[in-house]
Write an enzyme that holds these catalytic residues in place. Structure first.
Site: not given
Length: 764
Positions: A58, A104
């Site tokens: 990420h 998300h």
């Protein structure tokens, strides 16, 4: 500041560093050995957590960074490209636009409302930390079959989370997209895009400039929510992830609004030299990245960080992803000014450290050093990989499937059309965007419901158009072509409103890159995006990579979402997607080719995701774009709508029904020499349906011809509330517009209002 080595003191309560603990932090044995080499010693538990977050997929992009370098990123209008909080482009008249899209996904799969809400909050902070005021949001969503109870729970929670957060902050939603397919059954995709506006000379970056300048934590206090969220977002989902609910952050949009105003005032004051959101990996990423960009170091004492929970450890404070927090670099001597501005907005500001000259990321706890790491290995030393990529034999066989039986229907196709328009993928998304505030700030020119939204630039006739696009089925069956189609369709959506495609942000949603078939998809998709963006002159200014979108080993369809911006020269001449006048000519730009691979028709009517997806001629697409822009600028058209999922017939339905304010009938005759099903429902690319006054038809045809774009009148708009009639040889559809509207507007509400066998929301 001294660059002498500093002795690090582990905390007494720290666990022993074992191979199991290293693996739990998402680090391989080889990566841990690189950490040992960089430090010349074993890391403390706190240092291990810091490396784990910064070297996660990420934050570190370890499996995608090499591929991302293939994307075109430069153009004369690009002010800030990849590497900052958001990309920034010059849009004329002294204005610049910051924009970005981020995912998300994992948090939304575990807790849909907060996962989606905090996704919106995070992307808004990325925009206003560049000095831009957010003016619009979009989203790109994927879920499983909407007839499934848990999917309805996820879908409803995500939509409400997006709507509640954006509405409270006061940012209009310009649009987006949502698809439902079993390929996303257990792993929804929630991508949020935001756009911000600023004067061209107002840019500020997230760099820790000025040796001796002060680090200040501003905004909300730090809690234990979201700890190791970046690592959580870099692993597959499983039943065990339900236990990681505390890693899903909790958002507060009212604090976000205050933080937005305070941040913009701070930037305008000149009291700060840098600002960054404490997003993924929290204080760790914001401090280390700001230091790395400036080539400096930072020293932080976590005992000075305002917290909302007692006895938080340095590990927890550094890795918390509590929302609505910023790290700012204040000019020495102007700390009181920063505090006054924050108090004005009823927010906290606390001095927590300073910028140093030694290039170290140093963390103290009440003066005792608990972490002392070189900044560059954290931010630039993350190992990157080029994996072996081999196409799945299963996918190759699916692509080769013969779909002749799919196209064999003849006669009255009205039932098939109604089935398609009752599919959540093709039906109206009004149920969603009615939950979003689309007009706040009074700058929206085109609201959700068409292919692209448009917002006006203040004090001018210019505007910004934006869209998000991707067909995951196409990308599953042919990743490179599917990704190029996503870019081409985004551009078609923009030119249909009259915007010149200008720049791209992307969100690459894939499964585990450690699997050769998934890495193949990722590599091919990036190559497809690169080819299309290079030809269309739409540089990629940033975005997000979201990998490991798998549940118990089953990956989502590869979904490289394209967020594209375009510039509108005159918002008074924008074109909308729905017919406006009885008697207008209906004109098809482009050619019907009857391609059925990966089509909605095959999925809905035959339960198939198979066949060769449509081809895409990028040179022809570019000429189509130029022809459309010329037509809109000359005010020749009544409407324009690109042909995409569902084919020509479904495009005509959407053009006839619009957003429900007024519906028109149509009378269309198609003379293509092919079977009726592919004629009506094939998803060939490079097509746009436009309407115009009969007296302007000749000029439309002439303009199309000057760009070598095929152009033919296929029918005309008939009376409101009349008949929807299409003839294709001896087949066709014929039904009252009212019946079509019932199916189109009622499909999603009917499912969402159905009896709730949905999985209930787990207890907070």
């Amino acid at each position: 500041m001294s660059s002498a080595a500093t002795e690090v003191t582990p905390r007494a309560s720290d666990p022993e560093i074992t191979p199991e603990l290293v693996a739990d932090h998402g680090l391989s044995t080889e990566e841990y050995e690189r950490i040992l080499a960089a430090l010349g010693r074993e890391p403390t538990f706190t240092e291990l957590g810091v490396f784990s977050a910064m070297w996660s997929e990420h934050c570190g992009y370890k499996n995608s960074k090499r591929l991302l370098r293939l994307l075109p990123t430069e153009a004369p209008w690009v002010i800030e490209g990849p590497g900052e909080n958001a990309g920034v482009i010059d849009v004329g008249d002294g204005w610049a636009v910051a924009f970005k899209i981020e995912s998300h996904n994992h948090p939304s799969a575990v807790e849909p409302y907060q996962g989606a809400a905090t996704g919106v909050g995070g992307i808004l902070r990325d925009i206003f930390t560049m000095g831009a005021r957010p003016i619009a949001t979009l989203n790109s969503l994927r879920f499983g079959d909407l007839d499934d109870g848990r999917v309805r729970y996820l879908f409803g929670g995500v939509v409400k989370g997006i709507g509640d957060y954006g509405n409270c902050v006061g940012i209009p939603s310009l649009g987006g997209e949502v698809y439902f397919d079993r390929g996303y059954e257990d792993n929804p995709i929630v991508n949020a895009m935001a756009i911000g506006l600023m004067r061209s000379d107002e840019l500020i970056t997230g760099a820790a400039k000025g040796i001796g300048n002060t680090l200040m934590a501003v905004g909300a206090r730090t809690g234990r929510d979201g700890i190791h969220g970046a690592t959580f977002a870099s692993e597959e989902l499983s039943e065990e992830n339900e236990a990681k609910r505390p890693q899903v952050q909790v958002g507060d949009p009212f604090t976000e609004k205050l933080l937005l105003e305070a941040s913009l005032e701070l930037i305008g004051s000149g009291a700060i030299t840098g600002i960054q959101d404490m997003g993924a990996a929290g204080l760790t990423s914001s401090a280390s990245e700001m230091a790395g960009r400036a080539g400096n170091g930072v020293e932080i004492d976590v005992a000075l960080v305002p917290v909302r929970e007692a006895r938080m450890t340095p590990y927890e404070i550094l890795l918390s992803e509590s929302q609505e927090r910023m790290l700012v670099i204040a000019e020495t001597g102007r700390e009181d000014e920063v505090e006054r501005i924050l108090r004005k907005w009823e927010l906290e500001a606390a001095v927590i450290g300073q910028v140093t000259d030694d290039g170290m990321f140093r963390v103290l706890e009440n003066g005792t050093v608990v972490a002392d790491l070189p900044s560059l290995p954290l931010t630039q030393g993350c190992p990157t990989y080029e994996r072996p990529g081999v196409e799945s034999k299963e996918v190759e066989e699916l692509r080769k499937r013969d779909l002749s039986h799919v196209s064999s229907s003849h006669g009255d196709l009205t039932g098939q059309l109604l089935d398609l328009m009752s599919s959540p993928n093709l039906s109206s998304k009004r149920w969603l965007f009615q939950q979003y505030d689309t007009t706040v700030r009074a700058a929206s020119v085109i609201r959700p419901g068409g292919g692209a939204g448009v917002v006006r630039l203040p004090g001018t006739r210019r505007g910004i158009a934006a869209t998000t696009d991707c067909n995951g089925r196409y990308c599953f069956l042919h990743p490179r072509r599917g990704a190029a189609i996503a870019v081409a369709e985004a551009a078609r959506n923009l030119v249909c409103v009259g915007a010149v495609p200008t720049a791209v942000t992307n969100n690459l949603n894939f499964g585990s890159p450690l699997k050769p078939a998934i890495y193949h998809q990722l590599r091919e998709a990036v190559l497809g995006i690169a080819e299309a963006c290079l030809l269309f002159e739409t540089p990629v200014t940033g975005g997000n990579v979201s990998l490991y979108n798998e549940t118990d080993g089953a990956a989502i369809y590869p979904t490289p979402v394209i967020g594209m911006l375009g510039v509108v020269e005159d918002v008074e001449r924008v074109c909308r997607h729905a017919f406006t006048r009885t008697g207008d000519a209906i004109v098809l730009l482009g050619t019907n080719k009857g391609e059925m691979g990966g089509s909605e028709y095959a999925y809905v009517l035959h339960d198939l995701v198979a066949g060769d997806p449509p081809g895409v001629d990028l040179l022809a697409e570019r000429e189509l774009q130029r022809a459309m822009i010329a037509m809109v600028q000359e005010d020749l058209l009544g409407s324009a709508h690109d042909c995409a999922e569902g084919g020509l017939a479904c495009t005509l339905v959407e053009s006839a029904l619009g957003n429900g304010e007024r519906s028109f009938g149509i009378d269309v005759t198609l003379t293509d020499e092919m079977a009726p099903v592919p004629t009506l429902f094939g998803e060939s690319q490079g097509r746009i349906v436009v309407s115009c006054r009969p007296e302007r038809l000749a000029h439309v045809i002439e303009l199309a011809g000057s760009h070598n774009v095929p152009c033919v009148q296929i029918g005309q708009v008939s009376a409101p509330e009349g008949s929807f009639r299409i003839r294709a040889g001896t087949s066709g559809v014929d039904l009252p517009v009212r019946d079509l509207a019932d199916a189109f507007f009622g499909a999603i509400p009917a499912r969402m209002d159905s009896p709730a066998e949905a999985t209930p929301a787990p207890d907070a």
